[in-house]
Design a protein around this motif. Structure first.
Motif, short mmCIF file in Angstrom:
data_model
loop_
_atom_site.label_atom_id
_atom_site.label_comp_id
_atom_site.label_asym_id
_atom_site.label_seq_id
_atom_site.Cartn_x
_atom_site.Cartn_y
_atom_site.Cartn_z
N LYS A 48 1.36 -0.09 11.90
CA LYS A 48 1.21 -0.89 10.70
C LYS A 48 -0.21 -1.48 10.66
O LYS A 48 -0.82 -1.68 11.71
N PRO A 49 -0.72 -1.76 9.47
CA PRO A 49 -2.07 -2.35 9.38
C PRO A 49 -2.23 -3.62 10.21
O PRO A 49 -3.27 -3.82 10.85
N LEU A 52 -2.82 -2.78 13.83
CA LEU A 52 -4.18 -2.30 14.06
C LEU A 52 -5.18 -3.45 14.07
O LEU A 52 -6.11 -3.47 14.88
N SER A 112 -2.96 11.89 5.43
CA SER A 112 -3.13 10.61 4.75
C SER A 112 -4.20 9.76 5.44
O SER A 112 -4.41 9.87 6.65
N THR A 113 -4.82 8.91 4.67
CA THR A 113 -5.84 8.02 5.22
C THR A 113 -5.26 7.08 6.25
O THR A 113 -5.90 6.78 7.27
N ASP A 114 -4.03 6.59 6.02
CA ASP A 114 -3.39 5.68 6.96
C ASP A 114 -3.18 6.33 8.32
O ASP A 114 -3.43 5.71 9.36
N GLU A 115 -2.71 7.58 8.32
CA GLU A 115 -2.49 8.27 9.59
C GLU A 115 -3.80 8.53 10.30
O GLU A 115 -3.92 8.32 11.53
N MET A 117 -6.69 6.91 10.02
CA MET A 117 -7.27 5.66 10.52
C MET A 117 -6.46 5.12 11.70
O MET A 117 -7.03 4.60 12.66
N GLY A 118 -5.13 5.24 11.62
CA GLY A 118 -4.29 4.74 12.70
C GLY A 118 -4.59 5.42 14.02
O GLY A 118 -4.76 4.78 15.06
N LYS A 119 -4.67 6.75 13.99
CA LYS A 119 -4.95 7.50 15.21
C LYS A 119 -6.34 7.18 15.76
O LYS A 119 -6.51 6.97 16.96
#
Length: 289
Positions: A48-49, A52, A112-115, A117-119
């Motif tokens: 989750k943001p 992070l 996706s951008t979320d995935e 950025m998360g990784k």
């Protein structure tokens, strides 16, 4: 322009390039296990943001602490420490992005951008700590005398303090424990372990801390005084183990190992991972200082 003026202008660039090279080497050296761990990729996918953000803040504070108490510039101002920490985190992000892209764990299209950025962010936090350690430790041979003088200054000022030892121990615990926390083996051992096993692991962790703290304290000039030998060893051992347990709990929580489990299983996981983390917390003050 004279030769001396050219040397003055060129030397900082050469030194900066050497530091960046050492940082890259250290970042990859200490973080490659995590870059190749599937559980970490999955954690980046589901992160989750807010998780992070917490990870970035904690990592930046660790970088500040390491650069202040164990960096190569003991006389550096806090402004320099802040800037160096930002640079190291930036290098960590770039390295993580490049390695994950090379390994085909992230794609510029179809993901996706979320995935993505998360990784990258999760991997980058471990890499950035490695960058900081590599920059400080992988120096050239011609600088050994200078580094030895700076080492003595740090030991007499920063490292001799309990806060400095705590910060270095925390860095070591997270580096060592963080490489194992995402794996399934930790929860498997915790679930199958009986109370007697958990007690044995805790005792083993304390014994390892005693041995390592004893020898680390007697290495160099910053060892404990003979008048308070027992107190110093006991205090440092307890501090190292509590630091290791705290670091273990944090990384296990971050990777979701406490979700849907009982208190006993969560507690057992902390003790299981604490065996490795305690080694990192105590030996880390030797290995990364």
């Amino acid at each position: 322009m004279t030769d001396s003026e050219q040397d003055k202008n060129e030397r900082p660039v050469r030194k900066s390039l050497k530091e960046y090279a050492r940082g890259i080497a250290g970042g990859l050296l200490f973080s490659f296990p995590l870059l190749y761990t599937m559980e970490v990729w999955w954690a980046g996918f589901i992160a989750k943001p807010v998780d992070l953000i917490v990870l970035v803040i904690v990592t930046y504070l660790l970088l500040l602490g390491y650069n202040r108490f164990a960096g190569m510039h003991p006389d550096a101002s806090w402004e320099s420490v802040f800037i160096d920490s930002v640079e190291e985190m930036g290098i960590g992000l770039l390295l993580s992005f490049a390695v994950l892209l090379t390994l085909n764990r992230i794609q510029l299209t179809g993901m996706s951008t979320d995935e993505l950025m998360g990784k990258v962010i999760i991997e980058a936090m471990a890499v950035s700590i490695g960058v900081s350690i590599g920059t400080a430790q992988l120096g050239a041979e011609e600088q050994e005398e200078k580094e030895e003088k700076e080492k003595q200054e740090r030991e007499s000022r920063g490292r001799g303090s309990k806060l400095g030892l705590f910060v270095l121990g925390l860095c070591g615990a997270i580096i060592i424990g963080g490489n194992v926390a995402p794996t399934e083996e930790v929860i498997l051992i915790a679930v199958e372990a009986k109370p007697s096993h958990i007690l044995a692991m805790a005792i083993l962790s304390l014994l390892l801390s005693v041995v390592v703290v004893f020898f680390s304290n007697f290495k160099g000039t910053a060892g404990p005084s003979s008048n308070n030998l027992l107190y110093d060893i006991t205090f440092d051992t307890c501090m190292s183990y509590l630091t290791a347990l705290g670091a273990s709990a944090f990384v296990l929580w971050f990777f979701g190992r406490f979700d849907g489990v009982s208190f006993w299983v969560a507690f057992s996981q902390v003790i299981v991972l604490g065996v490795l983390s305690s080694l990192g917390a105590s030996a880390g003050r030797l290995l990364i200082k």
